[in-house]
Design a protein around this motif. Structure first.
Motif, PDB file in Angstrom:
ATOM      1  N   HIS A  59       0.958  -1.089   0.260  1.00  0.00           N
ATOM      2  CA  HIS A  59      -0.240  -0.178   0.135  1.00  0.00           C
ATOM      3  C   HIS A  59       0.750   1.329  -0.235  1.00  0.00           C
ATOM      4  O   HIS A  59       0.407   2.037  -0.690  1.00  0.00           O
ATOM      5  CB  HIS A  59      -1.323  -0.256   1.333  1.00  0.00           C
ATOM      6  N   MET A  60       2.065   1.279   0.553  1.00  0.00           N
ATOM      7  CA  MET A  60       3.158   2.130   0.544  1.00  0.00           C
ATOM      8  C   MET A  60       3.599   2.642  -0.696  1.00  0.00           C
ATOM      9  O   MET A  60       3.692   3.444  -1.592  1.00  0.00           O
ATOM     10  CB  MET A  60       3.831   2.015   1.739  1.00  0.00           C
ATOM     11  N   LEU A  61       3.972   1.183  -0.884  1.00  0.00           N
ATOM     12  CA  LEU A  61       4.214   1.454  -2.871  1.00  0.00           C
ATOM     13  C   LEU A  61       3.596   1.871  -3.670  1.00  0.00           C
ATOM     14  O   LEU A  61       3.398   2.835  -4.499  1.00  0.00           O
ATOM     15  CB  LEU A  61       5.208   0.659  -3.741  1.00  0.00           C
ATOM     16  N   LEU A  62       2.437   1.623  -3.679  1.00  0.00           N
ATOM     17  CA  LEU A  62       0.688   1.579  -4.400  1.00  0.00           C
ATOM     18  C   LEU A  62       1.227   3.602  -4.315  1.00  0.00           C
ATOM     19  O   LEU A  62       0.893   3.734  -5.677  1.00  0.00           O
ATOM     20  CB  LEU A  62      -0.580   1.446  -4.453  1.00  0.00           C
ATOM     21  N   THR A  63       1.555   4.447  -3.602  1.00  0.00           N
ATOM     22  CA  THR A  63       1.080   5.920  -3.397  1.00  0.00           C
ATOM     23  C   THR A  63       1.836   6.195  -4.148  1.00  0.00           C
ATOM     24  O   THR A  63       1.928   7.695  -4.248  1.00  0.00           O
ATOM     25  CB  THR A  63       1.402   6.265  -2.217  1.00  0.00           C
ATOM     26  N   ALA A  79      -3.138   4.123   2.729  1.00  0.00           N
ATOM     27  CA  ALA A  79      -1.966   3.438   2.921  1.00  0.00           C
ATOM     28  C   ALA A  79      -2.298   4.633   4.312  1.00  0.00           C
ATOM     29  O   ALA A  79      -1.631   4.112   5.708  1.00  0.00           O
ATOM     30  CB  ALA A  79      -0.977   4.215   2.139  1.00  0.00           C
ATOM     31  N   ILE A  80      -3.096   5.612   4.465  1.00  0.00           N
ATOM     32  CA  ILE A  80      -2.991   6.367   6.060  1.00  0.00           C
ATOM     33  C   ILE A  80      -3.727   5.362   7.200  1.00  0.00           C
ATOM     34  O   ILE A  80      -3.828   5.264   8.087  1.00  0.00           O
ATOM     35  CB  ILE A  80      -3.743   7.553   5.521  1.00  0.00           C
ATOM     36  N   LEU A  81      -4.580   4.554   6.576  1.00  0.00           N
ATOM     37  CA  LEU A  81      -5.998   3.628   7.389  1.00  0.00           C
ATOM     38  C   LEU A  81      -4.766   2.670   7.689  1.00  0.00           C
ATOM     39  O   LEU A  81      -4.883   2.451   8.501  1.00  0.00           O
ATOM     40  CB  LEU A  81      -6.823   3.574   6.524  1.00  0.00           C
ATOM     41  N   ASN A  89       2.170   6.647  14.326  1.00  0.00           N
ATOM     42  CA  ASN A  89       2.233   5.717  13.741  1.00  0.00           C
ATOM     43  C   ASN A  89       3.400   4.710  13.549  1.00  0.00           C
ATOM     44  O   ASN A  89       4.558   5.112  14.524  1.00  0.00           O
ATOM     45  CB  ASN A  89       3.156   7.052  12.536  1.00  0.00           C
ATOM     46  N   VAL A  90       2.879   4.254  12.927  1.00  0.00           N
ATOM     47  CA  VAL A  90       4.034   2.609  12.492  1.00  0.00           C
ATOM     48  C   VAL A  90       4.761   2.050  11.544  1.00  0.00           C
ATOM     49  O   VAL A  90       4.062   2.891  10.451  1.00  0.00           O
ATOM     50  CB  VAL A  90       2.609   0.954  12.778  1.00  0.00           C
ATOM     51  N   THR A  91       5.633   1.259  11.989  1.00  0.00           N
ATOM     52  CA  THR A  91       6.477   0.662  10.743  1.00  0.00           C
ATOM     53  C   THR A  91       5.637  -0.894  10.137  1.00  0.00           C
ATOM     54  O   THR A  91       4.995  -1.127  11.009  1.00  0.00           O
ATOM     55  CB  THR A  91       7.827   0.592  11.040  1.00  0.00           C
ATOM     56  N   SER A  92       5.999  -1.010   8.987  1.00  0.00           N
ATOM     57  CA  SER A  92       5.638  -2.173   8.551  1.00  0.00           C
ATOM     58  C   SER A  92       6.100  -3.533   9.296  1.00  0.00           C
ATOM     59  O   SER A  92       5.061  -4.299   9.122  1.00  0.00           O
ATOM     60  CB  SER A  92       6.503  -2.538   7.206  1.00  0.00           C
TER      61      SER A  92
END
Length: 130
Positions: A59-63, A79-81, A89-92
């Protein structure tokens, strides 16, 4: 063109192909390869099981793979959700740990979060449950 030809698109499809060849053995999440907001279907060939970490990263890559509006706004929102949880804020890696440990979470938290209907405000973070 649906996706920009860049390194993020290549990484995205590498993750997808890897997950198809070696599906997660533990916790997994269903992911639409072509997102629904971009007219992706629910057909089995458009779905892949990803680990929570792979799902987060995809989802981060899609942006970074799309420049056309309104698709980009919708992908950023998704991605924000995934990334924001009550202004934390969390990491993968943390996201994966949280998702895979859901069975160890007290039932009252699972019950409350399973009915989450929140929205994201760019200045205030998550809106509380209704």
């Amino acid at each position: 063109m649906l996706f920009i030809d860049n390194k993020y698109t290549k990484w995205y499809f590498q993750i997808i192909e890897s997950a198809k060849l070696n599906p997660p053995t533990n916790y997994s999440e269903k992911h639409h390869i072509i997102p629904q907001c971009m007219n992706g279907s629910n057909d089995p060939d458009n779905l892949v099981a990803l680990s929570a970490r792979q799902h987060f990263i995809c989802h981060m890559l899609l942006t970074r793979m799309v420049s056309d509006e309104p698709y980009l706004s919708k992908l950023k929102y998704a991605a924000i959700l995934l990334k924001s949880t009550n202004n934390f804020n969390v990491t993968s890696k943390v996201y994966e740990q949280l998702k895979s440990n859901i069975k160890q979470t007290p039932e009252w938290i699972v019950k409350r979060t399973s009915h989450f209907k929140g929205r994201v405000s760019p200045t205030k973070g998550m809106v509380p449950w209704n």
